[in-house]
Design an enzyme around this catalytic site. Sequence first.
Site, PDB file in Angstrom:
ATOM      1  N   ARG A 290      -1.634   8.068 -11.284  1.00  0.00           N
ATOM      2  CA  ARG A 290      -2.569   7.899 -12.598  1.00  0.00           C
ATOM      3  C   ARG A 290      -4.109   8.191 -12.094  1.00  0.00           C
ATOM      4  O   ARG A 290      -5.066   8.610 -12.892  1.00  0.00           O
ATOM      5  CB  ARG A 290      -2.788   6.486 -13.522  1.00  0.00           C
TER       6      ARG A 290
ATOM      7  N   LYS B  77     -32.040  18.412  14.479  1.00  0.00           N
ATOM      8  CA  LYS B  77     -30.502  18.182  15.084  1.00  0.00           C
ATOM      9  C   LYS B  77     -30.211  18.177  16.645  1.00  0.00           C
ATOM     10  O   LYS B  77     -30.763  18.973  17.416  1.00  0.00           O
ATOM     11  CB  LYS B  77     -29.742  19.579  14.594  1.00  0.00           C
TER      12      LYS B  77
ATOM     13  N   ALA C 100       0.838  -1.278   0.084  1.00  0.00           N
ATOM     14  CA  ALA C 100       0.025  -0.054  -0.017  1.00  0.00           C
ATOM     15  C   ALA C 100       0.895   1.379  -0.128  1.00  0.00           C
ATOM     16  O   ALA C 100       0.430   2.295   0.538  1.00  0.00           O
ATOM     17  CB  ALA C 100      -0.808  -0.068   1.201  1.00  0.00           C
TER      18      ALA C 100
ATOM     19  N   ALA D  37     -50.689  29.756  18.859  1.00  0.00           N
ATOM     20  CA  ALA D  37     -49.962  30.182  17.747  1.00  0.00           C
ATOM     21  C   ALA D  37     -49.363  31.494  17.476  1.00  0.00           C
ATOM     22  O   ALA D  37     -49.885  32.363  18.070  1.00  0.00           O
ATOM     23  CB  ALA D  37     -50.915  29.861  16.471  1.00  0.00           C
TER      24      ALA D  37
ATOM     25  N   TYR E 106     -37.973  23.534  12.481  1.00  0.00           N
ATOM     26  CA  TYR E 106     -36.655  23.390  12.986  1.00  0.00           C
ATOM     27  C   TYR E 106     -36.550  22.963  14.438  1.00  0.00           C
ATOM     28  O   TYR E 106     -37.025  23.645  15.361  1.00  0.00           O
ATOM     29  CB  TYR E 106     -35.607  24.427  12.793  1.00  0.00           C
TER      30      TYR E 106
ATOM     31  N   LYS F 150      -3.895   6.452  -3.311  1.00  0.00           N
ATOM     32  CA  LYS F 150      -4.482   5.537  -4.302  1.00  0.00           C
ATOM     33  C   LYS F 150      -5.403   4.682  -3.310  1.00  0.00           C
ATOM     34  O   LYS F 150      -6.566   4.288  -3.538  1.00  0.00           O
ATOM     35  CB  LYS F 150      -3.792   4.823  -5.162  1.00  0.00           C
TER      36      LYS F 150
ATOM     37  N   ASP G  46      -4.882  -1.981  -3.707  1.00  0.00           N
ATOM     38  CA  ASP G  46      -5.743  -1.600  -4.505  1.00  0.00           C
ATOM     39  C   ASP G  46      -6.537  -2.614  -5.383  1.00  0.00           C
ATOM     40  O   ASP G  46      -7.034  -2.662  -6.520  1.00  0.00           O
ATOM     41  CB  ASP G  46      -4.912  -0.615  -5.773  1.00  0.00           C
TER      42      ASP G  46
ATOM     43  N   ARG H  89     -30.399  15.587  11.236  1.00  0.00           N
ATOM     44  CA  ARG H  89     -28.707  15.787  11.413  1.00  0.00           C
ATOM     45  C   ARG H  89     -28.267  15.079  12.487  1.00  0.00           C
ATOM     46  O   ARG H  89     -28.935  14.317  13.295  1.00  0.00           O
ATOM     47  CB  ARG H  89     -28.572  17.236  11.601  1.00  0.00           C
TER      48      ARG H  89
END
Length: 454
Positions: free
Chosen positions: A16, A351, A10, A423, A366, A23, A103, A333
């Site tokens: 390339r 979240k 490795a 509300a 949210y 890689k 690889d 999240r």
Amino acid sequence: MNKRFAVILAAGKGTRMKSDLYKVLHPVCGKPMVQHIVDQLSKCSVEKTIAVVGHGAEMVKEQLGENIEYALQEEQLGTGHAVLQAEESLQGQEGKTVVLCGDTPLLTKETIEALIDEHEKKGAKATVLTASADDPTGYGRVIRNGDGSVEKIVEHKDASEEERLVQEINTGTYCFDNRTLFEALKYVNNDNVQGEYYLPDVIEILQKQGEVIAAYMTKDFNESMGINDRVALSRAEKAMRARINEKLMREGVTLIDPDQTYVSADAKIGKDTVIYPGTIIKGDVTIGEWCTIGPHTEIFNSTISNGTEIKQSVVHDSEVGQNVSIGPFSHLRPQTKLGNDVRVGNFVELKKMSMGNGSKASHLSYLGDAEVGEQVNVGCGSITVNYDGKKKYLTKIEDGAFIGCNSNLIAPVTVGKEAYIAAGSTITDDVPGEALAIARGRQTNKEGYVRKKK
């Protein structure tokens, strides 16, 4: 002699690939290709694995962790030179050493074990993993004797015209008698076009010494695929995805369109779950039975329990209970935890929060840094205002509370059990249980305003 060792090559940068990422760290189905190799070896009772690193050594070590050992190849002088860097860890050891390229992510545990079994059965000092290629261009050719034994392996650049016609190719994976390997490596030279020390030269050296050289041909050419550029990377991705998806379907998962479904190698999905097209499942994901996922949904490092439906939504680093409905167009999240029978509707973002059984936020809300109890209703357009520009604060909404539409809960704040928020309110103080909180300006009508303005 039953000990098994492994050396993973490795150290190459992979020019390339045209990338700043080394890689072997390029992902295939969400996992770095070298990690695929390490994971397969971990299933093969290998006593010690050494990764030979060079370019990007620290990044490779960070990825693979401390469960394997490392050897540094400071200058890349060929595969034979690379294996020599592992000598300090393996010299004098009795056993078998498998040498693999970092690889080749499609190589499987079954093929590695079949290679070792063939090595033992033939009493060989070296055994080569081979494959039959329709187009062998660029691969080392396996040249056999008349009796079928291996005579030598010759690199494409050094092969004669006749040798280039051979379709049996060297995959770059070998099994050696450990002590014999390192003794033979001392006789390898760099008298070739590239001026490098080739590991396949060991085969010819051992053959001249009269040792038994065996070969095992894999049934699946894809397993031999080495990744040298982005084109090969995409082919490996496609082959790995097909393998993963076929396994899932045979285990009882329905994939409506496997070609348009992207599942990581580490994902676990229960039977009778249906996955719709455009779904991307990445990382360590567990999905239970009888779920419906997608279309066009992304799930990353999350747990989804039985009977849950997620459509056209994103779920990251979260825990979702049973019989939950998410979406369309919801975003969970990190550090979100939903209980059972929860409803998270369209254009809701969550979240670092928890929501108890039976609660719902049906649309356009949210909720961040919040603890929401059971059977809570969060009305359309409601927000936990958790950030003052410097710190984030917690909002608590206790069981049975009702949050009216377009409400702002200014954290830190607690809404008590079965309390109501009118509300359009902006709540800055705690609300006692069973209370009604109204925090909005009184309505004023200006009679005749439009006529006076004209």
